[in-house]
Write an enzyme that holds these catalytic residues in place. Sequence first.
Site, PDB file in Angstrom:
ATOM      1  N   ASN A 123       5.047 -14.423 -12.823  1.00 37.17           N
ATOM      2  CA  ASN A 123       3.780 -15.124 -13.025  1.00 37.17           C
ATOM      3  C   ASN A 123       2.593 -14.253 -12.646  1.00 37.17           C
ATOM      4  OD1 ASN A 123       4.686 -17.867 -13.802  1.00 37.17           O
ATOM      5  ND2 ASN A 123       5.598 -17.896 -11.764  1.00 37.17           N
ATOM      6  N   VAL A 124       1.449 -14.577 -13.238  1.00 39.35           N
ATOM      7  CA  VAL A 124       0.165 -14.009 -12.814  1.00 39.35           C
ATOM      8  C   VAL A 124      -0.614 -15.119 -12.141  1.00 39.35           C
ATOM      9  CG1 VAL A 124      -1.921 -12.782 -13.497  1.00 39.35           C
ATOM     10  CG2 VAL A 124       0.186 -12.478 -14.825  1.00 39.35           C
ATOM     11  N   ALA A 139       2.702  -3.268  -4.658  1.00 40.56           N
ATOM     12  CA  ALA A 139       1.413  -3.806  -4.231  1.00 40.56           C
ATOM     13  C   ALA A 139       1.557  -5.161  -3.568  1.00 40.56           C
ATOM     14  CB  ALA A 139       0.476  -3.907  -5.436  1.00 40.56           C
ATOM     15  N   ASP A 140       2.422  -6.019  -4.102  1.00 38.24           N
ATOM     16  CA  ASP A 140       2.588  -7.347  -3.512  1.00 38.24           C
ATOM     17  C   ASP A 140       3.110  -7.260  -2.087  1.00 38.24           C
ATOM     18  OD1 ASP A 140       4.991  -6.315  -4.529  1.00 38.24           O
ATOM     19  OD2 ASP A 140       5.801  -8.293  -5.050  1.00 38.24           O
TER      20      ASP A 140
END
Length: 262
Positions: free
Chosen positions: A11-12, A109-110
């Site tokens: 998801n975004v 990055a997350d």
Amino acid sequence: MLLAVDVGNTNVVFALFEGAEIKTRWRIATDPRRTGDEYATWLMQLLAMEGLDRSSVDQIIYSSVVPRADHNLTVLANKYFNVDPMFAGQGAAAWDFEIDVEQPNTLGADRALNCIAAHELVGGDMIVVDFGTATKFEAVDFNGAYKGGIIAPGINLSLDALVGKTAKLPRIAIRAPDNASVIGRNTEDQMLIGVFWGYVAMMEGLIERMKAEIGRPVTVVATGGLAILFDEKTDIFDRIDADLTIRGLQILADRASRRAGA
């Protein structure tokens, strides 16, 4: 206002911040083929439904684990908001904490944002658990340094593999079992026990081993859609924050702005 966008494998998530407060958030399925114009068509309607105008957004920051989506998100920012976006981990929004592992540039990055947010909001030695497509366990020390972690298949991936590689096992929904019994009386219950309690046992075992290796008191912070579901059946989590990754983006953007103004 700040528009923070977290592009995950599934998801975004778009979140609108006023200061450190999340005003609203939206979610769309990840599709690297989706153009900037398509994002804009969807997003402008949602802004209008909230009574907001695009001109209220004067800062945008992205994080992404799907590189093919980056260009289209840049188009969205430039064309529809007249903003040059920041990308987490790059330029003005470069990581500002120690990544103490063998290949620092491979940290997603997350995962980095979860470490930033957890250190800012909680502090001390921590284990951060993120339930996504994969389940990630991060070790963060009291200085905020990332010391390493674990990547495990997400529970839905595990279920997909089980169902996809067998001819007769049915698709089941991920949920907490009706009781604590681990001896199922029918096929669906047996699958649910194996997937759910097996996953709980995996998490409890790995966190116990991480705590023993860290050797100091540790706070366990969990994020991701399934964190609350598992928290109902285990006491391994000290804090749940479903918005941890997005909060990390806001913190990083704020630090970048303060550095630019210094």
